[in-house]
Design a protein around this motif. Sequence first.
Motif, mmCIF file in Angstrom:
data_model
loop_
_atom_site.group_PDB
_atom_site.id
_atom_site.type_symbol
_atom_site.label_atom_id
_atom_site.label_comp_id
_atom_site.label_asym_id
_atom_site.label_seq_id
_atom_site.Cartn_x
_atom_site.Cartn_y
_atom_site.Cartn_z
ATOM 1 N N ALA A 117 0.827 -1.210 0.000
ATOM 2 C CA ALA A 117 0.000 0.000 0.000
ATOM 3 C C ALA A 117 0.862 1.261 0.000
ATOM 4 O O ALA A 117 2.064 1.229 0.307
ATOM 5 C CB ALA A 117 -0.922 -0.005 1.223
ATOM 6 N N ALA A 118 0.234 2.376 -0.332
ATOM 7 C CA ALA A 118 0.941 3.661 -0.374
ATOM 8 C C ALA A 118 1.485 4.026 0.997
ATOM 9 O O ALA A 118 0.912 3.672 2.029
ATOM 10 C CB ALA A 118 -0.009 4.757 -0.863
ATOM 11 N N ASP A 119 2.600 4.718 0.992
ATOM 12 C CA ASP A 119 3.194 5.195 2.244
ATOM 13 C C ASP A 119 2.396 6.378 2.787
ATOM 14 O O ASP A 119 1.902 7.215 2.030
ATOM 15 C CB ASP A 119 4.641 5.635 2.027
ATOM 16 N N ALA A 120 2.279 6.428 4.099
ATOM 17 C CA ALA A 120 1.627 7.559 4.770
ATOM 18 C C ALA A 120 1.994 7.509 6.243
ATOM 19 O O ALA A 120 2.169 6.423 6.806
ATOM 20 C CB ALA A 120 0.101 7.494 4.610
ATOM 21 N N GLY A 121 2.113 8.674 6.860
ATOM 22 C CA GLY A 121 2.355 8.712 8.286
ATOM 23 C C GLY A 121 1.118 8.265 9.042
ATOM 24 O O GLY A 121 -0.011 8.506 8.618
ATOM 25 N N ALA A 122 1.325 7.584 10.151
ATOM 26 C CA ALA A 122 0.200 7.096 10.955
ATOM 27 C C ALA A 122 -0.097 8.077 12.082
ATOM 28 O O ALA A 122 0.823 8.637 12.690
ATOM 29 C CB ALA A 122 0.516 5.724 11.532
ATOM 30 N N LEU A 123 -1.371 8.286 12.347
ATOM 31 C CA LEU A 123 -1.796 9.085 13.504
ATOM 32 C C LEU A 123 -1.370 8.361 14.775
ATOM 33 O O LEU A 123 -1.573 7.158 14.915
ATOM 34 C CB LEU A 123 -3.311 9.258 13.473
ATOM 35 N N ARG A 124 -0.790 9.104 15.713
ATOM 36 C CA ARG A 124 -0.344 8.536 16.980
ATOM 37 C C ARG A 124 -1.164 9.126 18.117
ATOM 38 O O ARG A 124 -1.674 10.245 18.026
ATOM 39 C CB ARG A 124 1.139 8.860 17.225
ATOM 40 N N LEU A 125 -1.271 8.383 19.197
ATOM 41 C CA LEU A 125 -1.976 8.905 20.367
ATOM 42 C C LEU A 125 -1.313 10.187 20.872
ATOM 43 O O LEU A 125 -1.996 11.111 21.334
ATOM 44 C CB LEU A 125 -2.009 7.850 21.465
ATOM 45 N N ALA A 126 0.006 10.260 20.741
ATOM 46 C CA ALA A 126 0.719 11.461 21.199
ATOM 47 C C ALA A 126 0.307 12.689 20.403
ATOM 48 O O ALA A 126 0.391 13.819 20.911
ATOM 49 C CB ALA A 126 2.224 11.241 21.083
ATOM 50 N N ASP A 127 -0.151 12.486 19.152
ATOM 51 C CA ASP A 127 -0.583 13.625 18.328
ATOM 52 C C ASP A 127 -1.832 14.291 18.888
ATOM 53 O O ASP A 127 -2.145 15.430 18.529
ATOM 54 C CB ASP A 127 -0.866 13.161 16.891
ATOM 55 N N LEU A 128 -2.571 13.574 19.744
ATOM 56 C CA LEU A 128 -3.833 14.099 20.293
ATOM 57 C C LEU A 128 -3.639 14.756 21.652
ATOM 58 O O LEU A 128 -4.597 15.309 22.200
ATOM 59 C CB LEU A 128 -4.848 12.953 20.424
ATOM 60 N N ALA A 129 -2.422 14.689 22.166
ATOM 61 C CA ALA A 129 -2.195 15.120 23.549
ATOM 62 C C ALA A 129 -2.527 16.587 23.778
ATOM 63 O O ALA A 129 -2.981 16.966 24.862
ATOM 64 C CB ALA A 129 -0.740 14.850 23.940
ATOM 65 N N GLY A 130 -2.334 17.432 22.783
ATOM 66 C CA GLY A 130 -2.577 18.862 22.981
ATOM 67 C C GLY A 130 -3.999 19.301 22.689
ATOM 68 O O GLY A 130 -4.324 20.492 22.853
ATOM 69 N N ASP A 131 -4.886 18.388 22.272
ATOM 70 C CA ASP A 131 -6.260 18.756 21.917
ATOM 71 C C ASP A 131 -7.145 18.835 23.151
ATOM 72 O O ASP A 131 -7.089 17.955 24.028
ATOM 73 C CB ASP A 131 -6.870 17.721 20.960
ATOM 74 N N ASP A 132 -7.970 19.898 23.226
ATOM 75 C CA ASP A 132 -9.013 19.887 24.246
ATOM 76 C C ASP A 132 -10.157 19.022 23.723
ATOM 77 O O ASP A 132 -10.092 18.478 22.608
ATOM 78 C CB ASP A 132 -9.478 21.302 24.588
ATOM 79 N N GLU A 133 -11.212 18.857 24.504
ATOM 80 C CA GLU A 133 -12.282 17.920 24.124
ATOM 81 C C GLU A 133 -12.910 18.287 22.796
ATOM 82 O O GLU A 133 -13.127 17.423 21.929
ATOM 83 C CB GLU A 133 -13.357 17.874 25.217
ATOM 84 N N ALA A 134 -13.203 19.580 22.594
ATOM 85 C CA ALA A 134 -13.859 20.011 21.352
ATOM 86 C C ALA A 134 -12.958 19.742 20.144
ATOM 87 O O ALA A 134 -13.413 19.246 19.100
ATOM 88 C CB ALA A 134 -14.229 21.488 21.439
ATOM 89 N N ALA A 135 -11.673 20.060 20.289
ATOM 90 C CA ALA A 135 -10.745 19.849 19.182
ATOM 91 C C ALA A 135 -10.560 18.360 18.901
ATOM 92 O O ALA A 135 -10.444 17.944 17.741
ATOM 93 C CB ALA A 135 -9.404 20.498 19.500
ATOM 94 N N LEU A 136 -10.545 17.559 19.957
ATOM 95 C CA LEU A 136 -10.382 16.112 19.796
ATOM 96 C C LEU A 136 -11.551 15.516 19.020
ATOM 97 O O LEU A 136 -11.361 14.742 18.076
ATOM 98 C CB LEU A 136 -10.272 15.451 21.168
ATOM 99 N N LEU A 137 -12.762 15.901 19.394
ATOM 100 C CA LEU A 137 -13.939 15.339 18.737
ATOM 101 C C LEU A 137 -14.070 15.812 17.295
ATOM 102 O O LEU A 137 -14.614 15.093 16.445
ATOM 103 C CB LEU A 137 -15.202 15.707 19.525
ATOM 104 N N ALA A 138 -13.569 17.010 17.028
ATOM 105 C CA ALA A 138 -13.687 17.565 15.681
ATOM 106 C C ALA A 138 -12.525 17.169 14.774
ATOM 107 O O ALA A 138 -12.585 17.390 13.557
ATOM 108 C CB ALA A 138 -13.766 19.090 15.758
ATOM 109 N N ARG A 139 -11.480 16.589 15.333
ATOM 110 C CA ARG A 139 -10.282 16.288 14.538
ATOM 111 C C ARG A 139 -10.633 15.333 13.395
ATOM 112 O O ARG A 139 -11.196 14.259 13.606
ATOM 113 C CB ARG A 139 -9.208 15.655 15.415
ATOM 114 N N PRO A 140 -10.284 15.702 12.146
ATOM 115 C CA PRO A 140 -10.569 14.791 11.026
ATOM 116 C C PRO A 140 -9.564 13.645 10.988
ATOM 117 O O PRO A 140 -8.362 13.852 11.178
ATOM 118 C CB PRO A 140 -10.423 15.700 9.799
ATOM 119 N N VAL A 141 -10.050 12.461 10.750
ATOM 120 C CA VAL A 141 -9.169 11.298 10.606
ATOM 121 C C VAL A 141 -9.540 10.550 9.332
ATOM 122 O O VAL A 141 -10.657 10.668 8.816
ATOM 123 C CB VAL A 141 -9.261 10.345 11.818
ATOM 124 N N ARG A 142 -8.593 9.787 8.834
ATOM 125 C CA ARG A 142 -8.809 9.008 7.614
ATOM 126 C C ARG A 142 -8.110 7.670 7.776
ATOM 127 O O ARG A 142 -7.028 7.581 8.372
ATOM 128 C CB ARG A 142 -8.251 9.757 6.401
#
Length: 234
Positions: A117-142
Amino acid sequence: MPDGDQAAVAATLLHGPRHLPPGLFAGTEATVLRGLRVHANTISHARLVALEETFPRLREHLGAADFNRLSRAFVEAGGAERRGLADIGAGFADWLDDALAADIARVEWAWLESYHAADAGALRLADLAGDDEAALLARPVRRHPAARIVPLATGAAPCLDPAFAPDTAAILITRPDAEVRLFAAHPADAAALDAAAQFSPLGSLIALLDEEHPGGGGAIAALIDAGAFEEVAP
């Protein structure tokens, strides 16, 4: 060799010497047919080796003799027609009558798809550490391009990894870095990845899993930790 001549040779290999146009090759008919026989045997051997390399766990499960017998039957029945060696196993799982063997083959084919499959960086739990609740719930993922989930119809999971329980319902396959990884999964995980095939707010996936997954919305953390989602800009 022109396309028409290639098609004639392919037809001869598949359907016999009656399909070989006269004068296509130099030499007597017996010499030409002997050469085509050698060519056909070489192609057949390459296809069998490609199947062995594509399905090592299935070969181990069935034993070398039974796997070879099924592989030869698959090739001789035309299952490998018009397929390159890299794609030769695409229809093998659906061709198998043994449901457990078919489950193993589907996972191994998905493993190969994930690997290529194509290369792509993976979302990590550490990437979410700075999000407040609203930002976390709204964060787009694929869904990560290498992420696959294969539902299991049988208790095939321990054949893939002895650590998996026989009642494992699905296998998650990811490649967050260079290594393809397998995880026991729940059918709701597949629904979450399907929902994120393009983009989805993380909050929507949490809500979906909260309704359908025995681990509740917290199961999203396991999917992220496994590398199932692509890193995208918030």
